[in-house]
Scaffold this active site. Structure first.
Site, mmCIF file in Angstrom:
data_model
loop_
_atom_site.group_PDB
_atom_site.id
_atom_site.type_symbol
_atom_site.label_atom_id
_atom_site.label_comp_id
_atom_site.label_asym_id
_atom_site.label_seq_id
_atom_site.Cartn_x
_atom_site.Cartn_y
_atom_site.Cartn_z
ATOM 1 N N HIS A 140 70.003 -83.074 29.124
ATOM 2 C CA HIS A 140 71.081 -83.635 29.893
ATOM 3 C C HIS A 140 71.222 -83.698 31.273
ATOM 4 O O HIS A 140 70.578 -82.783 31.779
ATOM 5 C CB HIS A 140 72.390 -82.718 29.363
ATOM 6 C CG HIS A 140 73.852 -83.531 29.336
ATOM 7 N ND1 HIS A 140 74.496 -83.516 30.359
ATOM 8 C CD2 HIS A 140 74.266 -84.175 28.368
ATOM 9 C CE1 HIS A 140 75.666 -83.930 30.126
ATOM 10 N NE2 HIS A 140 75.666 -84.640 28.848
ATOM 11 N N ASP A 178 74.331 -85.549 20.880
ATOM 12 C CA ASP A 178 73.767 -86.592 20.159
ATOM 13 C C ASP A 178 72.695 -86.086 18.767
ATOM 14 O O ASP A 178 72.424 -86.965 18.177
ATOM 15 C CB ASP A 178 72.958 -87.821 20.857
ATOM 16 C CG ASP A 178 74.038 -88.464 21.629
ATOM 17 O OD1 ASP A 178 74.194 -88.592 23.035
ATOM 18 O OD2 ASP A 178 75.133 -88.842 21.105
HETATM 19 C C1 SDX Z 1 74.926 -88.459 26.354
HETATM 20 O O1 SDX Z 1 76.558 -87.716 30.943
HETATM 21 C C2 SDX Z 1 76.984 -87.364 30.205
HETATM 22 O O2 SDX Z 1 78.114 -86.556 30.021
HETATM 23 C C3 SDX Z 1 76.467 -88.110 28.948
HETATM 24 C C4 SDX Z 1 77.230 -87.720 27.422
HETATM 25 C C5 SDX Z 1 78.619 -87.779 27.311
HETATM 26 O O3 SDX Z 1 79.279 -87.130 26.426
HETATM 27 O O4 SDX Z 1 79.039 -88.981 27.844
HETATM 28 O O5 SDX Z 1 76.787 -86.041 27.355
HETATM 29 C C6 SDX Z 1 76.326 -88.230 26.173
HETATM 30 O O6 SDX Z 1 74.569 -89.486 26.959
HETATM 31 C C7 SDX Z 1 74.233 -87.386 26.119
HETATM 32 C C8 SDX Z 1 72.401 -87.620 26.450
HETATM 33 C C9 SDX Z 1 71.886 -88.496 25.494
HETATM 34 N N1 SDX Z 1 70.720 -88.840 25.801
HETATM 35 C C10 SDX Z 1 69.697 -88.506 25.073
HETATM 36 O O7 SDX Z 1 69.639 -87.571 24.212
HETATM 37 C C11 SDX Z 1 68.400 -89.243 25.525
HETATM 38 C C12 SDX Z 1 67.197 -88.177 25.674
HETATM 39 N N2 SDX Z 1 67.596 -87.593 26.906
HETATM 40 C C13 SDX Z 1 66.991 -87.875 28.056
HETATM 41 O O8 SDX Z 1 66.671 -89.448 28.135
HETATM 42 C C14 SDX Z 1 67.627 -87.247 29.193
HETATM 43 O O9 SDX Z 1 67.674 -85.717 29.210
HETATM 44 C C15 SDX Z 1 68.779 -87.733 29.891
HETATM 45 C C16 SDX Z 1 68.754 -88.900 30.167
HETATM 46 C C17 SDX Z 1 69.950 -87.255 28.961
HETATM 47 C C18 SDX Z 1 68.906 -86.894 31.260
HETATM 48 O O10 SDX Z 1 67.937 -87.443 32.025
HETATM 49 P P1 SDX Z 1 67.527 -86.675 33.386
HETATM 50 O O11 SDX Z 1 68.676 -86.939 34.501
HETATM 51 O O12 SDX Z 1 66.246 -87.296 33.870
HETATM 52 O O13 SDX Z 1 67.393 -85.028 33.052
HETATM 53 P P2 SDX Z 1 66.720 -84.285 34.062
HETATM 54 O O14 SDX Z 1 66.910 -84.705 35.572
HETATM 55 O O15 SDX Z 1 67.590 -82.825 33.698
HETATM 56 O O16 SDX Z 1 65.334 -83.903 33.445
HETATM 57 C C19 SDX Z 1 64.547 -82.887 33.870
HETATM 58 C C20 SDX Z 1 63.243 -83.195 33.378
HETATM 59 C C21 SDX Z 1 62.752 -84.493 33.964
HETATM 60 O O17 SDX Z 1 61.242 -84.402 33.939
HETATM 61 P P3 SDX Z 1 60.850 -84.156 35.571
HETATM 62 O O18 SDX Z 1 61.127 -85.662 36.376
HETATM 63 O O19 SDX Z 1 61.485 -83.113 36.232
HETATM 64 O O20 SDX Z 1 59.400 -84.317 35.514
HETATM 65 O O21 SDX Z 1 63.148 -83.349 31.846
HETATM 66 C C22 SDX Z 1 62.449 -84.584 31.757
HETATM 67 C C23 SDX Z 1 62.767 -85.423 32.479
HETATM 68 O O22 SDX Z 1 61.704 -86.331 32.532
HETATM 69 N N3 SDX Z 1 63.304 -84.789 30.307
HETATM 70 C C24 SDX Z 1 62.664 -84.943 29.201
HETATM 71 C C25 SDX Z 1 63.980 -85.185 28.401
HETATM 72 N N4 SDX Z 1 65.133 -84.979 28.884
HETATM 73 C C26 SDX Z 1 64.758 -84.866 30.355
HETATM 74 N N5 SDX Z 1 61.511 -84.675 28.917
HETATM 75 C C27 SDX Z 1 61.426 -84.968 27.385
HETATM 76 N N6 SDX Z 1 62.471 -85.280 26.600
HETATM 77 C C28 SDX Z 1 63.525 -85.328 26.742
HETATM 78 N N7 SDX Z 1 64.618 -85.441 26.031
#
Ligand code: SDX
Length: 393
Positions: free
Chosen positions: A270, A328
């Protein structure tokens, strides 16, 4: 005002707006609506009360709640002509495409009677949207399975009415279990609002230009559809079905950690929560309740999801990146058990989030200093250069 505080983020805020509706502390895993913790609202309130709270800032009295619920109930029916919009879609159209189209089309029916500068008319439009989303969502489902539309009833609660419109058929009423209706209502509460997430920011940006609220909500639905946002609940089920069994979990954890692999663990991570999403905990408890009620507590998908969560939370990559289950991760397992196809999962998210979108839209419209949103950029293109005629290129 007593009890209100100015939250000092301790850093130069890049906040897009001020808001008093929802507070999130991502490090502590705290989510509050108007000062009430999501865990307490999910346990002791219901979706109509939470809608009133988000819109008006206070929990309703008995009398206020009865009037609000009745007002919403008497807006659940759609203009009969809107049914024609569904018939324009192919039967296999994704229900989110139908939602974007039909909700946007509400503009054509109510735009002229919605003076967005009149607070009362803004509230009427808000009530209409909250009331009609379950009807439109149920109709999108009925259209996709080729069953006749079922009209809303005024003697059912908000969640009961949605289940009725979705699963009843002319030959047989859907038998509404109180446990299932309560779980549906709680799922709506858990999705109601979440501060300035991508789709809410989309609604605010669209609304800042003076666009009508029906068009703004259609824009929010479009943004929510993405798998990185609301589309994740559908993507979680697809992922679990692809993993298939517990002995393949490590393979997918490795894929999620591989920077060269675009695969992400759906339902994990998140932008704000660097701790457990408090909604995910309540959703997991609700998942157990629903599966028990349905007599399928050994549902393989739940066991697989719990094992995936256990392994991921012990993995140093997920610990270092502070990746936890989000709202989710478990919701899709419940919705699948209730009989919804995966294509309807994000539709339910949009249905429940409508109150958050309209509450935030109203808050923005009430701000006398509100201006059109206009994000800026860091320019990374060419410096000025002379034009070259085509015969010299
Ligand atoms: C919702 O914003 C909200 O409030 C949204 C929401 C709402 O109620 O409206 O909460 C609803 O959208 C929840 C999120 C649902 N999406 C998913 O579950 C999809 C899987 N999650 C990822 O796509 C990701 O976690 C995001 C898109 C949700 C967030 O991505 P970010 O902003 O890149 O997260 P981050 O910066 O904290 O990531 C830190 C690191 C990154 O790697 P580096 O760039 O540091 O090397 O963790 C990695 C990311 O690539 N990472 C993951 C990951 N989520 C983040 N790696 C593997 N699997 C994952 N799920």
């Amino acid at each position: 005002q007593t009890g209100h505080f100015t939250y000092d983020p301790g850093f130069t805020s890049t906040a897009s707006c001020d808001s008093a509706i929802t507070y999130i502390d991502g490090d502590q895993g705290v989510l509050m609506h108007r000062g009430y913790k999501i865990e307490e609202l999910a346990a002791s309130s219901d979706y109509m009360e939470v809608c009133y709270l988000l819109l008006k800032g206070e929990l309703p009295t008995e009398e206020e709640k009865t009037k609000f619920s009745t007002d919403i109930t008497y807006h659940t029916m759609l203009h009969e002509q809107l049914i024609q919009f569904f018939r324009g879609f192919r039967r296999d159209a994704h229900p989110m495409a139908v939602m974007v189209g039909v909700v946007g089309a509400l503009s054509a029916f109510y735009h002229d009677s919605t003076d967005i500068n009149d607070p009362h008319q803004r509230m009427v439009a808000s009530y209409r949207l909250i009331a009609k989303m379950p009807t439109i969502a149920a109709m999108a489902y009925k259209y996709s399975v080729g069953q006749p539309f079922v009209y809303p009833r005024n003697d059912l609660s908000y969640a009961e009415n949605f289940l009725h419109m979705t699963f009843s058929v002319p030959a047989e009423e859907y038998k509404i279990s109180p446990t299932i209706a309560r779980a549906m209502d709680r799922i709506f509460i858990l999705h109601a609002d979440h501060e300035q997430n991508a789709s809410t920011s989309t609604v605010r940006l669209a609304g800042s230009s003076g666009a009508n609220p029906f068009a703004c909500i259609a824009a929010g639905i479009a943004c929510l559809w993405g798998p990185a946002h609301g589309g994740a609940n559908e993507a979680v089920l697809t992922m679990l079905e692809e993993i298939g069994s517990v002995d393949r979990v490590q393979e997918f954890i490795a894929k999620a950690k591989d920077k060269n692999d675009p695969f992400r663990l759906m339902g994990f991570g998140h932008r704000v929560y660097k701790n457990y999403d408090p909604r995910a905990k309540v959703m997991q408890e609700t998942c157990h309740e629903v599966l028990d009620e349905l007599g399928i507590k050994d549902e393989p998908m739940l066991k697989l999801a719990m094992e995936l969560e256990r392994i991921a939370l012990e993995d140093e990559y997920f610990i270092e990146k502070k990746l936890f289950p989000n709202v989710d991760f478990y919701s899709g397992i419940i919705l699948k058990a209730l009989g919804f196809p995966t294509s309807m999962f994000t539709v339910l998210f949009a249905l429940a989030r409508t109150v958050g979108w309209v509450a935030q839209w109203n808050e923005m419209m009430e701000d006398p200093g509100q201006k059109i949103g206009r994000p800026r950029q860091l320019y990374t293109g060419y410096a000025e250069r002379p034009f070259v005629p085509i015969n010299k290129r």
